[in-house]
Design a protein around this motif. Sequence first.
Motif, mmCIF file in Angstrom:
data_model
loop_
_atom_site.group_PDB
_atom_site.id
_atom_site.type_symbol
_atom_site.label_atom_id
_atom_site.label_comp_id
_atom_site.label_asym_id
_atom_site.label_seq_id
_atom_site.Cartn_x
_atom_site.Cartn_y
_atom_site.Cartn_z
ATOM 1 N N GLY A 99 0.800 -1.271 0.308
ATOM 2 C CA GLY A 99 0.301 -0.105 0.061
ATOM 3 C C GLY A 99 0.879 0.936 -0.008
ATOM 4 N N ALA A 102 0.852 2.901 -3.326
ATOM 5 C CA ALA A 102 -0.772 3.807 -3.243
ATOM 6 C C ALA A 102 -0.493 5.521 -2.721
ATOM 7 N N ALA A 103 -0.383 5.609 -1.072
ATOM 8 C CA ALA A 103 -0.119 5.750 0.061
ATOM 9 C C ALA A 103 0.409 7.111 -0.807
ATOM 10 N N THR A 106 -2.067 9.343 -3.162
ATOM 11 C CA THR A 106 -2.625 9.785 -3.091
ATOM 12 C C THR A 106 -2.652 10.874 -1.411
ATOM 13 N N ARG A 108 -0.932 10.799 0.966
ATOM 14 C CA ARG A 108 -1.250 10.254 2.493
ATOM 15 C C ARG A 108 0.323 10.400 2.924
ATOM 16 N N PHE A 348 -10.422 0.101 1.939
ATOM 17 C CA PHE A 348 -9.486 0.776 0.955
ATOM 18 C C PHE A 348 -9.792 2.249 0.531
ATOM 19 N N TYR A 351 -9.805 4.739 3.732
ATOM 20 C CA TYR A 351 -9.098 5.346 3.325
ATOM 21 C C TYR A 351 -8.117 6.231 2.343
ATOM 22 N N PHE A 352 -7.671 5.459 1.789
ATOM 23 C CA PHE A 352 -7.527 6.090 0.401
ATOM 24 C C PHE A 352 -8.060 7.121 -0.659
ATOM 25 N N GLN A 356 -7.902 12.268 -1.116
ATOM 26 C CA GLN A 356 -8.480 12.790 -2.687
ATOM 27 C C GLN A 356 -9.594 13.780 -2.588
ATOM 28 N N ILE A 443 -3.233 -1.599 7.262
ATOM 29 C CA ILE A 443 -3.341 -0.620 6.926
ATOM 30 C C ILE A 443 -2.847 0.350 7.880
#
Length: 495
Positions: A99, A102-103, A106, A108, A348, A351-352, A356, A443
């Motif tokens: 992940g 992706a973090a 996005t 994070r 997911f 959270y992700f 955005q 997560i």
Amino acid sequence: MNKSAIVRILALTLIVFILLGVFGPTDRSGANTLTSNAVTSLCQDGKTLVMGTSPDYPPYENVDAKHGGEIVGLDIDIAKAITSKLGCKLEISAMDFNGLIAALQTGRVDFVMSGMSVTPERKENVDFSDSYYSARNTIVSKKKKPFTTLQELENGRIGVQLGSTQETAIAGLNNAKVTKLNTISALIQELKSNRIDAAIVEDAVAIGYIESNADLAFTMIPSGDEDEGYAIAFPKGSALVAPFNTELAALDSSGEKQKMIDKWFNQQTGTQTGNHSNLDFSVLNGYVGYLVRGIFVTLLFTLVSALFGFVWGSILTLFKISSIRPLQLFATVYTSVFRGTPLLLQLFIIYFATPQLFDYDIPALLAAGLAFGLNSAAYLSETIRGGIMAVDRGQREAAMALGIPYRTMMRSIIMPQAVKNILPALVNECVALLKESSLVSVIGVGDLMRRASVVQAGTFRAFEALLFVGAIYYCLVLILTTLARLLERRLRRSD
């Protein structure tokens, strides 16, 4: 249902979301993390750089569960040195390795350090710093059936970490059956269970597992020319790449980086728990307190999710039995969507996607509570509706004949009887939430399962921590079901 009742229901829904929101920070724009592209003002205002990592890969990063649960390792020391020289504060965000990209994408995290190798595929999605360390892959296998070359694994069963460069290392093998798992400890368990013939693991990590598992052995794989080593990953176009490269070069030329490498790699060798080939709970010495503290997180998460699910599920039920068609349609569609998609997918997405879509850095625990609560509400709405329908229709007619308002009738007459009818189903839902809470570990929420993964990484053994956590889950479920039986008996006596 009259209009004033509908307004109150919608207001209650809004209040629930607001109350849940107070557990997290305000807005991401005010979270004091890096948002400016101006290198000259990187940390002048005390900004915090958020680093993403998967702390299950010692000696690069792991949780020091014996000493307060701080994330430590080579990557952590390098990150602290760089951010300190830049005048920035450092915040570490833990999550699964698969992940991390992706973090970054996005927003994070501002950068990632997690023993991440540079690959052409990753270069298409993120920017990398200069390499700070080059490792070698190894073949970890059973000592009684060792492998010395990758060619020997053709037509064999191989394990690699999901999203790692070890996947690329075995790409050319013919007819190999590849198993991809989230953690190295899971791969080692697959190997010890004879589900795979070998695991491809980085050398420093392999040493720890070999020293703690006498039945395993490893062989070095020659490095390829294409290997670019480990580097720091950034979002595309990040202003951090240049200053980080400058500080990496300074650490290298001063010899400070080599001191860090020597510190962690010397610590990795000869300091493990011993050669244990069978079940040995002595490896948990010093970790029990850390594991037990996960009970609070698990229970808090379960309680919040259950309460939110029950309140929102009750509202959905009122929508379904309402005479207002739009409310009926909304509740039906909602139930269909949340019952028809996997809970992990919903987790997911919340959270992700939230950072955005709404520019809000939702905390992991809040995201998990929302996902589980919203999902539970979909199931509970049908359960509660069934309980309401089971109440004798004559009581409603009598209440209406006496002029009792609809809201008072539902609150004081119908709902108490409905809850009593569905109490076993409510207990089952709470038990399911308690056990399914293990999903939040993906997560980075520090629940029981996440902490078990941390202990697995620290001890290089998996089975003992899992058994201990399994016993805790079982005790929690027993306590919950016992309390539910006592409540049910009391309700029966009050009839």
